[in-house]
Write an enzyme that holds these catalytic residues in place. Structure first.
Site, PDB file in Angstrom:
ATOM      1  N   PHE A 127       0.838  -1.204   0.000  1.00  0.00           N
ATOM      2  CA  PHE A 127       0.000   0.000   0.000  1.00  0.00           C
ATOM      3  C   PHE A 127       0.867   1.246   0.000  1.00  0.00           C
ATOM      4  O   PHE A 127       0.455   2.298   0.454  1.00  0.00           O
ATOM      5  CB  PHE A 127      -0.922  -0.010   1.231  1.00  0.00           C
ATOM      6  CG  PHE A 127      -1.843  -1.196   1.251  1.00  0.00           C
ATOM      7  CD1 PHE A 127      -2.973  -1.237   0.452  1.00  0.00           C
ATOM      8  CD2 PHE A 127      -1.556  -2.299   2.044  1.00  0.00           C
ATOM      9  CE1 PHE A 127      -3.818  -2.344   0.447  1.00  0.00           C
ATOM     10  CE2 PHE A 127      -2.390  -3.413   2.051  1.00  0.00           C
ATOM     11  CZ  PHE A 127      -3.525  -3.432   1.251  1.00  0.00           C
ATOM     12  N   ASN A 133      -7.478   0.742  -3.737  1.00  0.00           N
ATOM     13  CA  ASN A 133      -7.103   1.647  -4.823  1.00  0.00           C
ATOM     14  C   ASN A 133      -8.341   2.155  -5.575  1.00  0.00           C
ATOM     15  O   ASN A 133      -8.397   3.312  -5.982  1.00  0.00           O
ATOM     16  CB  ASN A 133      -6.135   0.963  -5.799  1.00  0.00           C
ATOM     17  CG  ASN A 133      -4.687   1.153  -5.363  1.00  0.00           C
ATOM     18  OD1 ASN A 133      -4.415   1.779  -4.331  1.00  0.00           O
ATOM     19  ND2 ASN A 133      -3.751   0.616  -6.126  1.00  0.00           N
ATOM     20  N   CYS A 147      -0.452   2.677 -10.858  1.00  0.00           N
ATOM     21  CA  CYS A 147      -1.343   1.861 -10.010  1.00  0.00           C
ATOM     22  C   CYS A 147      -2.827   2.104 -10.242  1.00  0.00           C
ATOM     23  O   CYS A 147      -3.548   1.188 -10.632  1.00  0.00           O
ATOM     24  CB  CYS A 147      -0.999   2.113  -8.552  1.00  0.00           C
ATOM     25  SG  CYS A 147       0.725   1.805  -8.208  1.00  0.00           S
ATOM     26  N   LYS A 190      -4.164   1.170 -13.830  1.00  0.00           N
ATOM     27  CA  LYS A 190      -4.046  -0.274 -14.074  1.00  0.00           C
ATOM     28  C   LYS A 190      -4.965  -1.060 -13.140  1.00  0.00           C
ATOM     29  O   LYS A 190      -5.694  -1.956 -13.571  1.00  0.00           O
ATOM     30  CB  LYS A 190      -2.582  -0.682 -13.847  1.00  0.00           C
ATOM     31  CG  LYS A 190      -2.327  -2.160 -13.803  1.00  0.00           C
ATOM     32  CD  LYS A 190      -0.842  -2.437 -13.681  1.00  0.00           C
ATOM     33  CE  LYS A 190      -0.315  -2.363 -12.265  1.00  0.00           C
ATOM     34  NZ  LYS A 190      -0.594  -3.517 -11.424  1.00  0.00           N
TER      35      LYS A 190
HETATM   36  C1  UGA Z   1      -1.288   4.494  -5.065  1.00  0.00           C
HETATM   37  C2  UGA Z   1      -1.873   4.312  -3.649  1.00  0.00           C
HETATM   38  O1  UGA Z   1      -1.976   5.580  -3.003  1.00  0.00           O
HETATM   39  C3  UGA Z   1      -0.994   3.392  -2.808  1.00  0.00           C
HETATM   40  O2  UGA Z   1      -1.623   3.157  -1.547  1.00  0.00           O
HETATM   41  C4  UGA Z   1      -0.824   2.057  -3.544  1.00  0.00           C
HETATM   42  O3  UGA Z   1       0.011   1.172  -2.843  1.00  0.00           O
HETATM   43  C5  UGA Z   1      -0.199   2.326  -4.905  1.00  0.00           C
HETATM   44  O4  UGA Z   1      -1.080   3.200  -5.645  1.00  0.00           O
HETATM   45  C6  UGA Z   1      -0.038   1.015  -5.619  1.00  0.00           C
HETATM   46  O5  UGA Z   1      -1.052   0.376  -5.910  1.00  0.00           O
HETATM   47  O6  UGA Z   1       1.089   0.566  -5.804  1.00  0.00           O
HETATM   48  P1  UGA Z   1       0.612   6.013  -6.180  1.00  0.00           P
HETATM   49  O7  UGA Z   1       0.103   5.522  -7.480  1.00  0.00           O
HETATM   50  O8  UGA Z   1       2.066   5.995  -5.923  1.00  0.00           O
HETATM   51  O9  UGA Z   1      -0.054   5.184  -4.952  1.00  0.00           O
HETATM   52  O10 UGA Z   1       0.152   7.522  -6.053  1.00  0.00           O
HETATM   53  P2  UGA Z   1      -0.874   8.420  -5.236  1.00  0.00           P
HETATM   54  O11 UGA Z   1      -0.108   9.334  -4.363  1.00  0.00           O
HETATM   55  O12 UGA Z   1      -1.948   7.637  -4.573  1.00  0.00           O
HETATM   56  O13 UGA Z   1      -1.482   9.314  -6.413  1.00  0.00           O
HETATM   57  C7  UGA Z   1      -2.143   8.731  -7.543  1.00  0.00           C
HETATM   58  C8  UGA Z   1      -2.682   9.797  -8.454  1.00  0.00           C
HETATM   59  O14 UGA Z   1      -3.815  10.441  -7.877  1.00  0.00           O
HETATM   60  C9  UGA Z   1      -1.702  10.922  -8.795  1.00  0.00           C
HETATM   61  O15 UGA Z   1      -1.784  11.191 -10.171  1.00  0.00           O
HETATM   62  C10 UGA Z   1      -2.203  12.101  -7.980  1.00  0.00           C
HETATM   63  O16 UGA Z   1      -1.895  13.343  -8.574  1.00  0.00           O
HETATM   64  C11 UGA Z   1      -3.692  11.840  -7.991  1.00  0.00           C
HETATM   65  N1  UGA Z   1      -4.409  12.456  -6.849  1.00  0.00           N
HETATM   66  C12 UGA Z   1      -4.173  12.020  -5.581  1.00  0.00           C
HETATM   67  C13 UGA Z   1      -5.364  13.431  -7.087  1.00  0.00           C
HETATM   68  O17 UGA Z   1      -5.602  13.839  -8.259  1.00  0.00           O
HETATM   69  N2  UGA Z   1      -6.058  13.953  -6.026  1.00  0.00           N
HETATM   70  C14 UGA Z   1      -5.848  13.525  -4.759  1.00  0.00           C
HETATM   71  O18 UGA Z   1      -6.543  14.037  -3.840  1.00  0.00           O
HETATM   72  C15 UGA Z   1      -4.883  12.552  -4.523  1.00  0.00           C
END
Ligand code: UGA
Length: 434
Positions: free
Chosen positions: A151, A207, A259, A262
């Site tokens: 996570f 996710n 993540c 996908k």
């Molecule tokens: C995400 C999950 O947060 C992790 O818990 C999980 O382990 C991981 O996927 C995975 O499956 O390996 P990650 O993809 O690294 O992590 O990135 P996030 O920080 O969650 O952001 C994902 C996307 O959502 C980014 O493009 C971010 O800009 C966007 N986002 C995030 C928003 O547009 N608004 C938000 O409020 C939060």
């Protein structure tokens, strides 16, 4: 007292390297195995082939407990536990491609000394049962199996591993669950044990719900634009309800990365394969697909077309703190701008040189100001702190037309208006400077 284990990690990507470095930090002996010679060479020479804050330091600090190899046999031979951290990219049908997992499992023939095989890669529910059956067929009935989904978020992965909200362990044998729980001694978070299928589902459900929250905030933002409400006030106050919480409610040009896109497609495909249409998740994905396209349409309306316009794209990574551009909104934005005849000038502090479409048709610049010079508009795609702190006064003077589309609501509308910008953002009224 920590019971020291010898752990083989298969896959030296974001997940494998963070898992390996953190397990070494907890006191275990770790060997990381990858099939890419270049990756292993870099790691053996003290480098780190990816950017993740704190990872390089952690690897260096635990160098005496961390080794790297190309040789699967060697990795398995010297270990008690094998962790599978390989990638599971989508196939054309939207299912997860498990071929790399099967490759790892096929190397386990001389593995009867192992205590357990653990899958950390994100997989469809039921994969564990299939891996278990394959291990049984290979004569490994007495080797335990566990699912231990990750996570960790990129950019905060080391912290997330060592201080998690929870460690999920799926195992059918309580002794194996205990073994994997003990491996995490020293980790600052609760361990939750369950059956294998449920553990696999937790990952996909978590996710999908995070992606749902963001798409929900983006839908509310669109309605705010139409009605004159300010989405930042709305999501802030909504998030103060302890039942809802403030996280993953930040509107913008959409979620990306390796993540959410996908995993949401994989969960939808998994549902579809059993004849169930996961309509809510389909809408969540569609809202996200539309988000960058709506941004381009709004910019197009403002500029009266994009042909022969020069647009600066600031931020290519899918979020700040990473060099990762996989499924980043920047890719859709750049492609759409080019398709409508615009010239695209890019800046990102960490993203490596990019040679796949659409990037060769754009230019890359060393500073935000250089990218903005002569531009008809700038789009903020990634909320890099450098952009919050940029000299926007100077930028206004350098641009052909002072127009900002802030795709992350990073800047203050009033301040930008005062600097003379026409300032567009997500879910807030457009401000027109003097
Ligand atoms: C995400 C999950 O947060 C992790 O818990 C999980 O382990 C991981 O996927 C995975 O499956 O390996 P990650 O993809 O690294 O992590 O990135 P996030 O920080 O969650 O952001 C994902 C996307 O959502 C980014 O493009 C971010 O800009 C966007 N986002 C995030 C928003 O547009 N608004 C938000 O409020 C939060």
């Amino acid at each position: 007292m920590l019971e020291k284990r010898r752990v083989a990690i298969f896959g030296a990507g974001y997940i494998g390297l963070v898992t390996g470095a953190c397990l070494a930090q907890l006191g275990h002996d770790v060997v990381v195995r990858d099939i890419q010679q270049e990756r292993i060479d870099i790691l053996r020479n003290g480098g780190v082939p990816i950017y993740e804050p704190g990872l390089e330091e952690l690897i260096a600090a635990n160098a005496d407990r961390l080794t790297f190899t190309l040789d699967a046999g060697e990795a398995v031979r010297d270990s008690d536990i094998v962790y599978v951290c390989v990638d599971t990219p989508p196939t054309p049908s939207g299912d997860a491609d498990l071929s790399r997992i099967w490759q790892v499992i096929s190397t386990l023939h001389d593995a009867s000394h192992l205590a357990a095989v653990v899958v950390k890669s994100t997989v469809p529910v039921g994969t564990g049962a299939r891996v278990r059956a394959a291990m049984d067929r290979a004569g490994l009935q007495h080797v335990g199996y566990a699912s231990n989904p990750e996570f960790t978020a990129e950019g905060a992965a080391v912290r997330d591993f060592l201080h998690p909200d929870r460690v999920v362990i799926g195992a059918d044998d309580p002794e194996i669950a205990k073994l994997i729980a003990a491996l995490h001694d020293g980790v600052d978070g609760p361990v939750v044990e369950m059956d294998i299928a449920s553990a696999e589902m937790v990952k996909l459900a978590a996710n999908a719900l995070l992606a749902t929250k963001i798409s929900f905030a983006n839908e509310i933002a669109t309605i705010c634009e139409a009605t004159g409400a300010d989405v930042e006030h709305v999501v802030h106050a909504v998030g103060l309800d302890h039942r809802l919480g403030p996280h993953y409610m930040k509107p913008g040009v959409g979620w990306g990365g390796s993540c959410f896109p996908k995993d949401s497609r994989a969960l939808r495909a998994m549902a579809s394969n059993s004849g169930y249409s996961f309509q809510l998740l389909s809408s969540v994905i569609e809202v996200n697909d539309l988000q960058p396209r709506r941004a381009i349409q709004r910019l197009k309306d403002e500029l009266g077309g994009l042909a022969d316009r020069t647009i600066a794209l600031l931020g290519l990574a899918f979020k700040p703190g990473t060099d990762d551009v996989r499924e980043a909104p920047s890719t859709i934005l750049a492609s759409r701008l080019l398709a409508d005849g615009a010239t695209v000038r890019c800046w990102d502090p960490l993203a490596p040189p990019l040679d796949t479409a659409p990037w060769p048709s754009t230019t890359r610049h060393d500073t935000p100001l250089e990218a903005m010079t002569g531009a008809d508009a700038v789009i903020i795609v990634t909320e890099w702190p450098q952009l919050r702190d940029a000299d926007w006064d100077q930028a206004a003077a350098a641009m052909a037309r002072p127009l900002i589309f802030d795709g992350r609501n990073l800047l203050d509308p009033k301040q930008m208006g005062a600097l003379g910008f026409t300032y567009m953002s997500v879910g807030r009224s457009t401000v027109r400077g003097a």
